[in-house]
Motif scaffolding. Structure first.
Motif, mmCIF file in Angstrom:
data_model
loop_
_atom_site.group_PDB
_atom_site.id
_atom_site.type_symbol
_atom_site.label_atom_id
_atom_site.label_comp_id
_atom_site.label_asym_id
_atom_site.label_seq_id
_atom_site.Cartn_x
_atom_site.Cartn_y
_atom_site.Cartn_z
ATOM 1 N N THR A 65 -25.983 -19.696 -19.843
ATOM 2 C CA THR A 65 -24.798 -20.440 -20.226
ATOM 3 C C THR A 65 -23.798 -20.365 -19.190
ATOM 4 O O THR A 65 -23.591 -19.529 -18.247
ATOM 5 N N GLY A 66 -22.724 -21.184 -19.170
ATOM 6 C CA GLY A 66 -21.679 -21.067 -18.193
ATOM 7 C C GLY A 66 -20.839 -19.627 -18.451
ATOM 8 O O GLY A 66 -20.589 -19.217 -17.263
ATOM 9 N N VAL A 67 -20.704 -19.280 -19.418
ATOM 10 C CA VAL A 67 -20.043 -17.930 -19.641
ATOM 11 C C VAL A 67 -20.948 -16.763 -18.932
ATOM 12 O O VAL A 67 -20.366 -16.013 -18.347
ATOM 13 N N GLU A 68 -22.120 -16.908 -19.156
ATOM 14 C CA GLU A 68 -22.758 -15.916 -18.711
ATOM 15 C C GLU A 68 -23.027 -15.909 -17.223
ATOM 16 O O GLU A 68 -22.755 -14.838 -16.325
ATOM 17 N N PHE A 69 -23.039 -17.241 -16.504
ATOM 18 C CA PHE A 69 -22.889 -17.353 -15.150
ATOM 19 C C PHE A 69 -21.871 -16.986 -14.571
ATOM 20 O O PHE A 69 -21.653 -16.031 -13.671
ATOM 21 N N LEU A 70 -20.617 -17.066 -15.188
ATOM 22 C CA LEU A 70 -19.557 -16.736 -14.792
ATOM 23 C C LEU A 70 -19.057 -15.027 -14.989
ATOM 24 O O LEU A 70 -18.674 -14.371 -13.873
ATOM 25 N N SER A 71 -19.709 -14.489 -15.817
ATOM 26 C CA SER A 71 -19.760 -12.945 -16.123
ATOM 27 C C SER A 71 -20.667 -12.394 -14.751
ATOM 28 O O SER A 71 -20.197 -11.510 -14.352
ATOM 29 N N ASP A 72 -21.652 -13.194 -14.433
ATOM 30 C CA ASP A 72 -22.515 -12.525 -13.217
ATOM 31 C C ASP A 72 -21.662 -12.607 -12.135
ATOM 32 O O ASP A 72 -21.568 -11.796 -11.165
ATOM 33 N N ILE A 73 -21.071 -13.705 -11.913
ATOM 34 C CA ILE A 73 -20.345 -14.078 -10.675
ATOM 35 C C ILE A 73 -19.068 -12.941 -10.612
ATOM 36 O O ILE A 73 -18.850 -12.354 -9.534
ATOM 37 N N LEU A 88 -20.419 -9.372 -9.877
ATOM 38 C CA LEU A 88 -21.064 -9.254 -8.431
ATOM 39 C C LEU A 88 -19.846 -9.130 -7.639
ATOM 40 O O LEU A 88 -19.715 -8.566 -6.475
ATOM 41 N N SER A 89 -18.801 -9.908 -7.761
ATOM 42 C CA SER A 89 -17.573 -10.005 -6.914
ATOM 43 C C SER A 89 -16.887 -8.559 -7.076
ATOM 44 O O SER A 89 -16.383 -8.244 -6.118
ATOM 45 N N GLY A 90 -16.884 -7.998 -8.105
ATOM 46 C CA GLY A 90 -16.289 -6.541 -8.400
ATOM 47 C C GLY A 90 -17.042 -5.653 -7.801
ATOM 48 O O GLY A 90 -16.352 -4.749 -6.874
ATOM 49 N N ILE A 91 -18.285 -5.622 -7.562
ATOM 50 C CA ILE A 91 -19.139 -4.667 -6.739
ATOM 51 C C ILE A 91 -19.077 -4.840 -5.365
ATOM 52 O O ILE A 91 -18.857 -4.042 -4.535
ATOM 53 N N VAL A 110 -16.018 -5.967 -3.860
ATOM 54 C CA VAL A 110 -14.815 -5.639 -3.711
ATOM 55 C C VAL A 110 -14.918 -4.032 -3.621
ATOM 56 O O VAL A 110 -14.501 -3.376 -2.772
ATOM 57 N N LEU A 111 -15.477 -3.645 -4.418
ATOM 58 C CA LEU A 111 -15.515 -1.939 -4.546
ATOM 59 C C LEU A 111 -16.441 -1.492 -3.387
ATOM 60 O O LEU A 111 -15.757 -0.518 -2.639
ATOM 61 N N VAL A 112 -17.360 -1.811 -2.852
ATOM 62 C CA VAL A 112 -18.019 -1.520 -1.616
ATOM 63 C C VAL A 112 -17.522 -1.672 -0.321
ATOM 64 O O VAL A 112 -17.104 -0.827 0.567
ATOM 65 N N ILE A 113 -16.935 -2.877 -0.096
ATOM 66 C CA ILE A 113 -15.649 -3.134 0.980
ATOM 67 C C ILE A 113 -14.626 -2.083 0.962
ATOM 68 O O ILE A 113 -14.233 -1.456 2.032
ATOM 69 N N GLY A 114 -14.124 -1.682 -0.297
ATOM 70 C CA GLY A 114 -13.081 -0.758 -0.380
ATOM 71 C C GLY A 114 -13.371 0.758 -0.021
ATOM 72 O O GLY A 114 -12.663 1.165 0.767
ATOM 73 N N ILE A 115 -14.557 1.009 -0.264
ATOM 74 C CA ILE A 115 -15.191 2.169 -0.043
ATOM 75 C C ILE A 115 -15.443 2.150 1.562
ATOM 76 O O ILE A 115 -14.954 3.265 2.270
ATOM 77 N N ILE A 116 -15.950 1.401 2.193
ATOM 78 C CA ILE A 116 -16.042 1.326 3.414
ATOM 79 C C ILE A 116 -14.744 1.212 4.414
ATOM 80 O O ILE A 116 -14.386 1.981 5.286
ATOM 81 N N LEU A 117 -13.741 0.575 4.081
ATOM 82 C CA LEU A 117 -12.467 0.606 4.759
ATOM 83 C C LEU A 117 -11.719 1.734 4.712
ATOM 84 O O LEU A 117 -11.282 2.263 5.564
ATOM 85 N N LYS A 118 -11.880 2.542 3.285
ATOM 86 C CA LYS A 118 -11.332 3.729 3.270
ATOM 87 C C LYS A 118 -11.921 4.771 4.083
ATOM 88 O O LYS A 118 -11.287 5.696 4.483
ATOM 89 N N LYS A 119 -13.278 4.952 4.039
ATOM 90 C CA LYS A 119 -13.827 5.646 4.976
ATOM 91 C C LYS A 119 -13.478 5.521 6.515
ATOM 92 O O LYS A 119 -13.578 6.439 7.426
ATOM 93 N N LYS A 120 -13.507 4.309 6.977
ATOM 94 C CA LYS A 120 -13.085 3.987 8.319
ATOM 95 C C LYS A 120 -11.554 4.535 8.537
ATOM 96 O O LYS A 120 -11.111 4.813 9.788
ATOM 97 N N ALA A 121 -10.578 4.337 7.585
ATOM 98 C CA ALA A 121 -9.242 4.710 7.825
ATOM 99 C C ALA A 121 -9.343 6.310 7.990
ATOM 100 O O ALA A 121 -8.310 7.005 8.518
ATOM 101 N N LEU A 122 -10.239 7.214 7.386
ATOM 102 C CA LEU A 122 -10.137 8.620 7.576
ATOM 103 C C LEU A 122 -10.746 8.824 8.909
ATOM 104 O O LEU A 122 -10.594 9.568 9.809
#
Length: 108
Positions: free
Chosen positions: A80-88, A91-94, A96-108
């Motif tokens: 359904t459309g709601v399920e598809f939106l939930s998937d997106i 995945l977007s949250g994951i 952003v989390l990975v990018i945040g971890i990478i950028l934080k490690k580079k800043a250290l």
């Protein structure tokens, strides 16, 4: 566990089971009923010879009234459309989390 014939005589010629899809080619001597071992969820759709077809929910699967003759019966899971939106969003949250971890490690 496979298909159970409830009424009539059905011969399964071929069947294919994949994630989100269950395809059956059969020959029925007369109008018949079968139970397909798929757990009910509203997103399941059924097509008989490529045309939308109905089914009923049963405790042990989906009950389908079959016409006589040789036919193709396809079950597929349509998200359904709601399920598809939930998937997106998930995945977007994951991402952003990975990018945040990478950028934080580079800043250290």
């Amino acid at each position: 566990e496979g298909i159970t014939t409830v009424d009539g005589k059905v011969t399964v010629v071929n069947q294919s089971i994949r994630a989100g899809e269950y395809m059956i080619n059969y020959i029925a001597d007369s109008a018949s009923k079968i139970i397909v071992p798929i757990a009910y969820f509203p997103a399941w759709r059924v097509k008989l010879d490529g045309k939308s077809y109905s089914y009923q929910q049963e405790n042990n699967g989906l009950l389908v009234d079959l016409p006589n003759g040789s036919h193709s019966l396809d079950f597929y899971f349509k998200e359904t459309g709601v399920e598809f939106l939930s998937d997106i969003l998930s995945l977007s949250g994951i991402f952003v989390l990975v990018i945040g971890i990478i950028l934080k490690k580079k800043a250290l």
